[in-house]
Design a protein around this motif. Structure first.
Motif, PDB file in Angstrom:
ATOM      1  N   LEU A  14      35.575  45.765  46.652  1.00 45.00           N
ATOM      2  CA  LEU A  14      35.590  47.338  46.960  1.00 45.00           C
ATOM      3  C   LEU A  14      36.847  48.635  46.326  1.00 45.00           C
ATOM      4  CD1 LEU A  14      33.945  49.660  47.241  1.00 45.00           C
ATOM      5  CD2 LEU A  14      34.258  49.808  49.959  1.00 45.00           C
ATOM      6  N   ASN A  15      37.716  47.732  46.967  1.00 44.06           N
ATOM      7  CA  ASN A  15      39.291  47.563  46.384  1.00 44.06           C
ATOM      8  C   ASN A  15      39.043  48.103  45.179  1.00 44.06           C
ATOM      9  OD1 ASN A  15      41.682  48.784  47.818  1.00 44.06           O
ATOM     10  ND2 ASN A  15      42.279  46.744  46.731  1.00 44.06           N
ATOM     11  N   LYS A  16      39.067  46.646  44.666  1.00 43.29           N
ATOM     12  CA  LYS A  16      38.304  46.747  42.985  1.00 43.29           C
ATOM     13  C   LYS A  16      38.507  47.228  42.093  1.00 43.29           C
ATOM     14  CE  LYS A  16      41.350  42.170  42.195  1.00 43.29           C
ATOM     15  NZ  LYS A  16      41.922  42.550  41.727  1.00 43.29           N
ATOM     16  N   ILE A  17      36.997  47.487  42.413  1.00 40.57           N
ATOM     17  CA  ILE A  17      35.855  48.268  42.281  1.00 40.57           C
ATOM     18  C   ILE A  17      36.160  49.971  41.975  1.00 40.57           C
ATOM     19  CG2 ILE A  17      33.203  49.241  42.261  1.00 40.57           C
ATOM     20  CD1 ILE A  17      32.805  46.142  42.905  1.00 40.57           C
ATOM     21  N   GLN A  72      37.822  39.321  38.143  1.00 38.06           N
ATOM     22  CA  GLN A  72      37.382  37.273  39.128  1.00 38.06           C
ATOM     23  C   GLN A  72      38.605  37.535  39.375  1.00 38.06           C
ATOM     24  OE1 GLN A  72      34.498  35.810  38.799  1.00 38.06           O
ATOM     25  NE2 GLN A  72      33.470  37.613  38.049  1.00 38.06           N
ATOM     26  N   GLY A  73      39.723  38.070  39.119  1.00 42.68           N
ATOM     27  CA  GLY A  73      41.060  37.953  40.195  1.00 42.68           C
ATOM     28  C   GLY A  73      41.971  37.256  38.822  1.00 42.68           C
ATOM     29  N   MET A  74      41.899  37.331  37.929  1.00 41.96           N
ATOM     30  CA  MET A  74      42.903  37.160  36.824  1.00 41.96           C
ATOM     31  C   MET A  74      43.817  38.671  36.607  1.00 41.96           C
ATOM     32  SD  MET A  74      42.097  36.223  32.486  1.00 41.96           S
ATOM     33  CE  MET A  74      41.395  34.714  32.772  1.00 41.96           C
ATOM     34  N   PRO A  75      45.665  38.770  35.805  1.00 41.60           N
ATOM     35  CA  PRO A  75      46.033  39.005  36.268  1.00 41.60           C
ATOM     36  C   PRO A  75      45.757  40.128  34.742  1.00 41.60           C
ATOM     37  CG  PRO A  75      47.023  37.085  36.220  1.00 41.60           C
ATOM     38  CD  PRO A  75      45.908  36.804  36.275  1.00 41.60           C
ATOM     39  N   ALA A 125      44.110  49.667  35.180  1.00 40.48           N
ATOM     40  CA  ALA A 125      45.234  49.863  35.666  1.00 40.48           C
ATOM     41  C   ALA A 125      44.923  49.812  37.239  1.00 40.48           C
ATOM     42  CB  ALA A 125      45.716  51.036  35.470  1.00 40.48           C
ATOM     43  N   GLY A 126      43.683  50.507  37.954  1.00 34.27           N
ATOM     44  CA  GLY A 126      43.275  51.283  39.083  1.00 34.27           C
ATOM     45  C   GLY A 126      42.435  49.323  39.309  1.00 34.27           C
ATOM     46  N   LEU A 127      41.301  48.631  38.236  1.00 30.06           N
ATOM     47  CA  LEU A 127      41.113  47.528  38.559  1.00 30.06           C
ATOM     48  C   LEU A 127      42.208  46.443  39.065  1.00 30.06           C
ATOM     49  CD1 LEU A 127      38.606  45.933  38.311  1.00 30.06           C
ATOM     50  CD2 LEU A 127      38.665  45.540  35.763  1.00 30.06           C
ATOM     51  N   GLN A 128      43.245  46.363  38.187  1.00 30.84           N
ATOM     52  CA  GLN A 128      44.221  45.572  38.820  1.00 30.84           C
ATOM     53  C   GLN A 128      45.355  46.215  40.233  1.00 30.84           C
ATOM     54  OE1 GLN A 128      45.540  42.894  36.760  1.00 30.84           O
ATOM     55  NE2 GLN A 128      47.556  42.565  38.514  1.00 30.84           N
ATOM     56  N   PHE A 129      45.336  47.263  40.131  1.00 34.20           N
ATOM     57  CA  PHE A 129      46.419  47.452  41.642  1.00 34.20           C
ATOM     58  C   PHE A 129      45.448  47.680  42.604  1.00 34.20           C
ATOM     59  CE2 PHE A 129      49.057  48.577  37.863  1.00 34.20           C
ATOM     60  CZ  PHE A 129      49.975  48.509  37.829  1.00 34.20           C
ATOM     61  N   GLY A 130      43.863  48.242  42.503  1.00 35.98           N
ATOM     62  CA  GLY A 130      43.818  48.192  44.111  1.00 35.98           C
ATOM     63  C   GLY A 130      43.314  49.698  43.600  1.00 35.98           C
TER      64      GLY A 130
END
Length: 292
Positions: A2-5, A179-182, A255-260
């Motif tokens: 949820l943090n990522k989405i 999925q967790g990839m940088p 960027a928001g997806l990466q940082f959360g």
């Protein structure tokens, strides 16, 4: 998850709101008028209220809602959301999408093809389908399904294959980050061998950040690879001018997806006028992704 989405959707809208102030200005005009836009202040060509977003966020919400209504075959449901939004008389609708709306008679793909060949001089490679495609990558666990729906939502209004290609590459990157990839690894893996591979050299794109989808994507990749912070990405794009709301939104989404969400600046999130809709969509996409 949820943090990522939530980070992706709010990051997208923050970029949209920041860039909405500077849209259609040159970089020099932005500097002359504002110095540097660092806060969400509204104004600009659309006379936005503080925290108001543009068609980029509205259509992204529409795609997300349409997917949740009919996940297996969401085209008609997405289309219903588009028509509902169009009926609300929004301030800003892109030329290609406006053309498709005007000739739509029940089949989005026919309207898209007709617009391309008969109304747009075979120029439908705008960034309007790229700016709204992110929810597809946030909804589905299966990479093939992400690609299938990404292509369909693009073809609903943008017949040109360049628009479809940009959407697919963008959502592949988003899918891998989810999925967790940088982010940098996801970008490298998905643009190597494509027309966007040049972005890996880090050079400033030799094109304006305008509405042509290839130029938009080049600038999105530039800011994502150049800056190490969320605000660096969206502020860089917003202060470049031209189609700044869309470039900043698309870059801000990844960027928001990466940082959360938890890493995004709270004051920027709270000032957004559609924050409740973004929150609701994030929750529903999270439940759907988890199969709840």
């Amino acid at each position: 998850m949820l943090n990522k989405i939530k980070g992706a959707l709010f990051g997208f809208a923050i970029g949209d709101a920041l860039g909405g102030t500077t849209e259609f200005l040159t970089k020099e005009a932005v500097k002359e008028r504002y110095g540097q836009v660092r806060e969400i202040i509204g104004g600009g060509v659309w006379r936005l209220e503080k925290g108001e977003t543009t068609d980029d966020t509205a259509m992204t919400l529409a795609v997300g809602r349409g997917i949740l209504k009919n996940p297996q075959n969401p085209v008609s449901a997405i289309g219903e959301e588009f028509l509902k939004w169009n009926a609300s008389k929004p301030k800003d609708i892109g030329n290609i999408i406006q053309t498709v709306f005007e000739i739509y008679e029940g089949n989005w793909f026919e309207a898209s093809k007709k617009a391309h060949f008969h109304y747009l001089n075979e120029k439908s490679a705008g960034n309007g389908s790229l700016m709204r495609c992110l929810p597809v990558a946030l909804a589905y666990k299966d990479a093939k399904k992400v690609e299938e729906i990404t292509k369909l939502q693009s073809k609903m209004s943008h017949y040109d294959v360049l628009a479809e290609e940009a959407c697919v590459i963008y959502n592949r990157i988003a899918f891998h980050i989810l999925q967790g990839m940088p982010l940098r690894e996801a970008i490298t893996n998905n643009i190597t061998g494509s027309i966007y591979e040049e972005a890996l050299k880090g050079k400033t794109p030799a094109c304006p950040p305008d509405g042509f989808v290839v130029n938009t994507m080049r600038w999105v990749l530039y800011w994502l690879l150049k800056e190490d912070t969320f605000l660096g990405v969206v502020m860089g794009a917003a202060n470049e001018g031209y189609d700044s709301d869309t470039v900043a939104a698309i870059a801000g989404g990844l960027a928001g997806l990466q940082f959360g969400f938890e890493e995004l600046p709270n004051d920027y999130c709270q000032v957004l006028l559609p924050k409740n809709e973004l929150e609701q969509l994030a929750l529903e996409l999270d439940h759907f992704f988890k199969g709840e």
